[in-house]
Design a protein around this motif. Structure first.
Motif, PDB file in Angstrom:
ATOM      1  N   GLY A  80      43.884  36.989 -24.781  1.00 24.28           N
ATOM      2  CA  GLY A  80      44.797  37.813 -23.999  1.00 24.28           C
ATOM      3  C   GLY A  80      44.345  39.239 -23.799  1.00 24.28           C
ATOM      4  O   GLY A  80      44.969  39.981 -23.028  1.00 24.28           O
ATOM      5  N   ILE A  81      43.231  39.638 -24.434  1.00 19.37           N
ATOM      6  CA  ILE A  81      42.829  41.045 -24.330  1.00 19.37           C
ATOM      7  C   ILE A  81      41.964  41.334 -23.104  1.00 19.37           C
ATOM      8  O   ILE A  81      41.895  42.474 -22.653  1.00 19.37           O
ATOM      9  CB  ILE A  81      42.072  41.512 -25.587  1.00 19.37           C
ATOM     10  CG1 ILE A  81      40.706  40.816 -25.688  1.00 19.37           C
ATOM     11  CG2 ILE A  81      42.888  41.292 -26.848  1.00 19.37           C
ATOM     12  CD1 ILE A  81      39.796  41.430 -26.740  1.00 19.37           C
ATOM     13  N   THR A  82      41.308  40.313 -22.560  1.00 24.97           N
ATOM     14  CA  THR A  82      40.300  40.578 -21.531  1.00 24.97           C
ATOM     15  C   THR A  82      40.913  41.082 -20.241  1.00 24.97           C
ATOM     16  O   THR A  82      40.384  42.011 -19.616  1.00 24.97           O
ATOM     17  CB  THR A  82      39.471  39.317 -21.255  1.00 24.97           C
ATOM     18  OG1 THR A  82      39.013  38.775 -22.491  1.00 24.97           O
ATOM     19  CG2 THR A  82      38.277  39.648 -20.375  1.00 24.97           C
ATOM     20  N   THR A  83      42.012  40.493 -19.819  1.00 25.12           N
ATOM     21  CA  THR A  83      42.621  40.902 -18.549  1.00 25.12           C
ATOM     22  C   THR A  83      43.080  42.357 -18.563  1.00 25.12           C
ATOM     23  O   THR A  83      42.731  43.118 -17.650  1.00 25.12           O
ATOM     24  CB  THR A  83      43.772  39.972 -18.172  1.00 25.12           C
ATOM     25  OG1 THR A  83      43.270  38.638 -18.040  1.00 25.12           O
ATOM     26  CG2 THR A  83      44.418  40.399 -16.867  1.00 25.12           C
ATOM     27  N   PRO A  84      43.857  42.800 -19.555  1.00 21.19           N
ATOM     28  CA  PRO A  84      44.267  44.214 -19.527  1.00 21.19           C
ATOM     29  C   PRO A  84      43.102  45.178 -19.641  1.00 21.19           C
ATOM     30  O   PRO A  84      43.113  46.239 -19.006  1.00 21.19           O
ATOM     31  CB  PRO A  84      45.229  44.335 -20.722  1.00 21.19           C
ATOM     32  CG  PRO A  84      44.990  43.133 -21.556  1.00 21.19           C
ATOM     33  CD  PRO A  84      44.525  42.064 -20.641  1.00 21.19           C
ATOM     34  N   LEU A  85      42.078  44.833 -20.428  1.00 18.35           N
ATOM     35  CA  LEU A  85      40.912  45.712 -20.526  1.00 18.35           C
ATOM     36  C   LEU A  85      40.181  45.791 -19.187  1.00 18.35           C
ATOM     37  O   LEU A  85      39.770  46.870 -18.750  1.00 18.35           O
ATOM     38  CB  LEU A  85      39.968  45.203 -21.616  1.00 18.35           C
ATOM     39  CG  LEU A  85      40.481  45.259 -23.052  1.00 18.35           C
ATOM     40  CD1 LEU A  85      39.439  44.663 -24.000  1.00 18.35           C
ATOM     41  CD2 LEU A  85      40.833  46.673 -23.461  1.00 18.35           C
ATOM     42  N   ALA A 136      42.743  30.838 -20.330  1.00 15.55           N
ATOM     43  CA  ALA A 136      43.839  31.276 -19.460  1.00 15.55           C
ATOM     44  C   ALA A 136      43.719  32.771 -19.179  1.00 15.55           C
ATOM     45  O   ALA A 136      43.935  33.231 -18.045  1.00 15.55           O
ATOM     46  CB  ALA A 136      45.189  30.965 -20.103  1.00 15.55           C
ATOM     47  N   ASP A 137      43.352  33.522 -20.196  1.00 19.27           N
ATOM     48  CA  ASP A 137      43.138  34.963 -20.041  1.00 19.27           C
ATOM     49  C   ASP A 137      41.980  35.236 -19.085  1.00 19.27           C
ATOM     50  O   ASP A 137      42.068  36.099 -18.198  1.00 19.27           O
ATOM     51  CB  ASP A 137      42.859  35.567 -21.411  1.00 19.27           C
ATOM     52  CG  ASP A 137      42.612  37.064 -21.382  1.00 19.27           C
ATOM     53  OD1 ASP A 137      43.130  37.741 -20.476  1.00 19.27           O
ATOM     54  OD2 ASP A 137      41.907  37.559 -22.282  1.00 19.27           O
ATOM     55  N   LEU A 138      40.892  34.483 -19.228  1.00 15.11           N
ATOM     56  CA  LEU A 138      39.733  34.706 -18.369  1.00 15.11           C
ATOM     57  C   LEU A 138      40.016  34.307 -16.915  1.00 15.11           C
ATOM     58  O   LEU A 138      39.490  34.937 -15.987  1.00 15.11           O
ATOM     59  CB  LEU A 138      38.530  33.937 -18.906  1.00 15.11           C
ATOM     60  CG  LEU A 138      37.996  34.418 -20.260  1.00 15.11           C
ATOM     61  CD1 LEU A 138      36.832  33.552 -20.715  1.00 15.11           C
ATOM     62  CD2 LEU A 138      37.585  35.887 -20.201  1.00 15.11           C
ATOM     63  N   ARG A 139      40.828  33.280 -16.718  1.00 16.21           N
ATOM     64  CA  ARG A 139      41.221  32.930 -15.339  1.00 16.21           C
ATOM     65  C   ARG A 139      42.025  34.064 -14.714  1.00 16.21           C
ATOM     66  O   ARG A 139      41.845  34.394 -13.535  1.00 16.21           O
ATOM     67  CB  ARG A 139      42.024  31.633 -15.328  1.00 16.21           C
ATOM     68  CG  ARG A 139      41.196  30.398 -15.613  1.00 16.21           C
ATOM     69  CD  ARG A 139      41.987  29.120 -15.399  1.00 16.21           C
ATOM     70  NE  ARG A 139      41.154  27.973 -15.752  1.00 16.21           N
ATOM     71  CZ  ARG A 139      41.106  27.413 -16.960  1.00 16.21           C
ATOM     72  NH1 ARG A 139      41.874  27.898 -17.935  1.00 16.21           N
ATOM     73  NH2 ARG A 139      40.311  26.390 -17.191  1.00 16.21           N
ATOM     74  N   GLU A 140      42.891  34.657 -15.505  1.00 13.66           N
ATOM     75  CA  GLU A 140      43.666  35.796 -15.005  1.00 13.66           C
ATOM     76  C   GLU A 140      42.741  36.981 -14.725  1.00 13.66           C
ATOM     77  O   GLU A 140      42.921  37.706 -13.742  1.00 13.66           O
ATOM     78  CB  GLU A 140      44.740  36.188 -16.017  1.00 13.66           C
ATOM     79  CG  GLU A 140      45.693  37.253 -15.489  1.00 13.66           C
ATOM     80  CD  GLU A 140      46.820  37.575 -16.453  1.00 13.66           C
ATOM     81  OE1 GLU A 140      47.590  38.513 -16.154  1.00 13.66           O
ATOM     82  OE2 GLU A 140      46.935  36.905 -17.500  1.00 13.66           O
ATOM     83  N   THR A 141      41.738  37.159 -15.569  1.00 12.10           N
ATOM     84  CA  THR A 141      40.752  38.216 -15.349  1.00 12.10           C
ATOM     85  C   THR A 141      40.055  38.026 -14.012  1.00 12.10           C
ATOM     86  O   THR A 141      39.906  38.975 -13.222  1.00 12.10           O
ATOM     87  CB  THR A 141      39.707  38.225 -16.476  1.00 12.10           C
ATOM     88  OG1 THR A 141      40.339  38.559 -17.711  1.00 12.10           O
ATOM     89  CG2 THR A 141      38.600  39.233 -16.183  1.00 12.10           C
ATOM     90  N   GLU A 142      39.613  36.812 -13.740  1.00  7.50           N
ATOM     91  CA  GLU A 142      38.934  36.552 -12.468  1.00  7.50           C
ATOM     92  C   GLU A 142      39.883  36.744 -11.286  1.00  7.50           C
ATOM     93  O   GLU A 142      39.457  37.181 -10.204  1.00  7.50           O
ATOM     94  CB  GLU A 142      38.318  35.158 -12.467  1.00  7.50           C
ATOM     95  CG  GLU A 142      37.124  35.033 -13.395  1.00  7.50           C
ATOM     96  CD  GLU A 142      36.179  33.915 -13.002  1.00  7.50           C
ATOM     97  OE1 GLU A 142      36.329  33.357 -11.892  1.00  7.50           O
ATOM     98  OE2 GLU A 142      35.272  33.599 -13.802  1.00  7.50           O
TER      99      GLU A 142
END
Length: 210
Positions: A80-85, A136-142
């Motif tokens: 969950g940290i990747t998207t906000p960063l 799921a976090d990485l999909r949101e990041t993309e």
């Protein structure tokens, strides 16, 4: 080139910094703890960055030719940290009108390879289930990348290894190399640096593997 690297104390980020300096680039490494940065060099600048505040990062990206990010979860607890960063990095870049951005995500985020074997298909399903929160976090990041105004590239490696740089790997724009199961962190860094000026990778996910 003038480059800014986020996640520079991680395995891939550290390799990006090292290889970029060896190639003669000017590098700004944005880190939370400068003491953890193992790389040194005359063309290296280190910035202690607040990764929750885009305004605090603007000076670190201003005037850069490209920004490269190795930010991401190191354990399942970090999911969950990747998207906000990444959202913070995007905010700083867009404020400074810096366009080129390359980030690391993961192979399961992209499409399955053509002619995928039953074994690889089964492994993909197991890995995707075990690390579903991270993916799921990485999909949101993309999705954040795709909605941004940057010239982004998402580099999607499979299982990462600590291996010396080889420079010998496969890449597939918009897909993933058939039968690719592993790649060294040093080669992921090499691939990212090689894609900076490659217009064919802009707005694309790129699978990389041995």
């Amino acid at each position: 080139m003038k480059l800014t690297v986020f996640g520079a104390t991680g395995g891939i980020g550290g390799e990006i910094v090292r290889q970029a300096l060896e190639a003669g680039h000017e590098v700004t490494a944005v880190v939370r703890d400068p003491a953890r940065l193992a790389v040194t060099g005359e063309r290296l600048g280190v910035v202690r960055g607040d990764l929750s505040d885009p305004e605090a990062l603007r000076s670190a990206v201003a005037g850069r030719d490209a920004v490269l990010s190795g930010l991401g979860a190191r354990t399942r607890k970090d999911a969950g940290i990747t998207t906000p960063l990444t959202r913070t990095v995007l905010g700083a870049m867009e404020a400074e009108e810096v366009r080129r951005l390359l980030v690391v995500t993961a192979a399961p985020i992209g499409p399955a390879p053509e002619r995928e074997s039953a074994l690889d298909r089964g492994m993909r399903r197991v890995v995707s289930a075990v690390f579903r929160d991270i993916y799921a976090d990485l999909r949101e990041t993309e999705a954040e990348l795709a909605a941004s105004g940057t010239d982004w590239t998402a580099v999607r490696p499979p299982k990462l290894l600590d291996k010396p740089l080889t420079g010998r790997y496969r890449r597939v724009i918009g897909g993933f190399p058939h039968g690719g199961r592993f790649i060294g962190r040093a080669d992921v860094a090499h691939a990212m640096l090689s894609m900076i000026g490659d217009g064919a990778t802009v707005g694309q996910g790129v699978g990389v593997a041995y």
